[in-house]
Design a protein around this motif. Structure first.
Motif, PDB file in Angstrom:
ATOM      1  N   GLU A 109      -0.101 -31.871  15.900  1.00 46.33           N
ATOM      2  CA  GLU A 109      -1.315 -31.755  15.028  1.00 46.33           C
ATOM      3  C   GLU A 109      -1.336 -33.007  14.110  1.00 46.33           C
ATOM      4  OE1 GLU A 109      -0.519 -28.897  15.410  1.00 46.33           O
ATOM      5  OE2 GLU A 109      -0.887 -27.864  13.337  1.00 46.33           O
ATOM      6  N   SER A 155      -4.651 -35.174  25.919  1.00 48.04           N
ATOM      7  CA  SER A 155      -5.582 -35.881  23.969  1.00 48.04           C
ATOM      8  C   SER A 155      -4.165 -36.052  23.758  1.00 48.04           C
ATOM      9  CB  SER A 155      -5.621 -34.244  23.485  1.00 48.04           C
ATOM     10  OG  SER A 155      -5.983 -34.744  22.359  1.00 48.04           O
ATOM     11  N   TYR A 158      -5.016 -39.863  25.265  1.00 42.57           N
ATOM     12  CA  TYR A 158      -5.717 -40.209  24.271  1.00 42.57           C
ATOM     13  C   TYR A 158      -5.526 -41.143  22.850  1.00 42.57           C
ATOM     14  CZ  TYR A 158     -11.138 -41.205  23.436  1.00 42.57           C
ATOM     15  OH  TYR A 158     -12.750 -40.968  23.116  1.00 42.57           O
ATOM     16  N   ARG A 159      -5.106 -40.297  21.914  1.00 45.02           N
ATOM     17  CA  ARG A 159      -5.036 -40.580  21.120  1.00 45.02           C
ATOM     18  C   ARG A 159      -3.569 -41.719  21.042  1.00 45.02           C
ATOM     19  NH1 ARG A 159      -6.836 -40.207  16.805  1.00 45.02           N
ATOM     20  NH2 ARG A 159      -5.114 -40.043  15.251  1.00 45.02           N
TER      21      ARG A 159
END
Ligand SMILES: Nc1nc2c(ncn2[C@@H]2O[C@H](COP(=O)(O)OP(=O)(O)OP(=O)(O)O)[C@@H](O)[C@H]2O)c(=O)[nH]1
Ligand SMILES: [Mg+2]
Length: 253
Positions: A109, A155, A158-159
Motif C-alpha cells: 500500500e 486496484s 487502476y493505480r
C-alpha cells in the motif's frame, strides 16, 4: 533503451526472491540486467542490488529525524523517494542494461497507494514497462481469497495503468491440483462463481458474486503464471509473458 519490470505484491509474497532469481535467470542467457531496490526499510535483501534507494533514504535516519515510528517512517521514506528519482534514473541509465528489475517496498500500500508510487513507475519506466503482480499462494487457494487478491490486482492496475501480469508466487507450496483449480477459476470465472455459491452464503456470497461480476466486466481475471523461485519453475513462462509485453513476442536481448 531498456525494459522495466516492477515486482509488486503483498508483504512477504516473494518479490525480492523473485527479482533475484529472475535476474540470475536472465543473466545466464547473457541478457544485461540491472536490479533496483526501492524498499527503504529493507533490512535484508537476498541479493546485492545494483541500484539501492537505501543509499538515498534510510528508514532509521528518517524515523530519528522526524520522531516517527516504523510505519510513519516508511510513509515518509516513500514520499521522499521522488526527490531522488532523477539520481536513481541516472544510475540505471549509466549501467546501460536492457532489462531493469525493480523490487518494490514490502508494504504494497505504501508504494501503490501513495502519490509517489505512480510518479516513481513513470520516471523509472524504460522503453516499455510492466508490473508483475505477485499473488500469495495461501490467500489464493480459497475462492474468497482468490477474489480478494484479484480485486487487489485490479486496484494496482487502476493505480499504475501499466501492462500487468499476475504471478502465482511460491507455486511449490501448492499442489498441482490447487494450481489447476486456481488457473481454472481465472480461465473460466463461471467455475469460480460455482465455488463461491457452494462455499459461502449470505452477505459474503452476495458480495463475492458482485465483485466477480465487476472483475469479469473489466477483464481483470488475468490467468496467473505459477512461479517457484526456490524450485526455479515457471521462470520460462514468466520471461515469455514479459517479452510478449515488451517486444510483441521477439526476444529482447
Ligand atoms: N517456498 C517458497 N518460498 C519462497 C519463494 N519465494 C520466496 N520465498 C520465501 O518467502 C519469504 C519472503 O520472501 P521475500 O522474497 O523476502 O518476499 P518479499 O515480497 O520481498 O517480502 P517483503 O519485501 O518483506 O514484503 C522468504 O522466507 C523466502 O525465502 C518460493 O518460490 N517458494
Ligand atoms: Mg522484499
Amino acid at each position: 533503451m531498456y525494459y522495466t519490470t516492477f515486482f509488486v505484491g503483498t508483504a512477504g509474497s516473494g518479490k525480492s526472491t523473485l527479482a533475484n532469481i529472475y535476474s540470475k535467470w536472465l543473466g545466464e542467457q547473457n541478457i544485461d540486467v540491472v536490479t533496483v531496490n526501492l524498499d527503504p526499510g529493507a533490512r535484508y535483501i537476498p541479493y546485492t542490488p545494483d541500484v539501492d534507494i537505501r543509499e538515498y533514504v534510510v528508514l532509521e535516519d528518517v524515523m530519528d529525524a522526524f520522531n516517527l515510528g516504523p510505519n510513519g517512517g516508511l510513509v515518509a521514506c516513500v514520499d521522499m523517494m521522488v526527490n531522488f528519482i532523477e539520481e536513481i534514473k541516472k544510475e540505471i541509465d549509466d549501467l546501460g542494461a536492457t532489462h531493469v528489475l525493480v523490487d518494490t517496498p514490502g508494504q504494497l500500500e505504501l508504494f501503490a497507494f501513495r502519490e509517489s508510487g505512480p510518479i516513481v513507475t513513470s520516471s523509472l519506466g524504460g522503453t516499455q514497462s510492466a508490473v508483475c503482480f505477485l499473488m500469495d499462494p495461501f490467500l489464493t487457494r480459497t475462492p474468497q481469497g482468490f477474489v480478494s487478491i484479484m480485486l487487489l490486482g485490479a486496484s494496482i492496475q487502476y493505480r499504475f495503468f501499466l501492462p500487468q501480469l499476475t504471478v502465482l508466487s511460491k507455486s511449490d507450496m501448492l499442489t498441482g491440483r490447487e494450481i489447476q483449480k486456481i488457473i481454472g477459476w481465472a480461465l473460466d470465472p463461471q467455475t469460480l462463481i460455482e465455488a463461491i455459491e457452494n462455499e459461502t452464503q449470505g452477505m459474503k456470497r452476495e458480495m463475492s458474486l458482485g465483485i466477480c461480476d465487476a472483475l469479469a466486466k473489466i477483464h481483470m481475471f488475468d490467468v496467473p503464471i505459477p512461479v517457484s523461485s526456490t524450485k526455479l519453475e515457471g521462470l520460462d513462462n514468466l520471461q515469455a509473458a514479459l517479452e510478449r509485453i515488451y517486444t510483441g513476442g521477439e526476444l529482447a536481448t
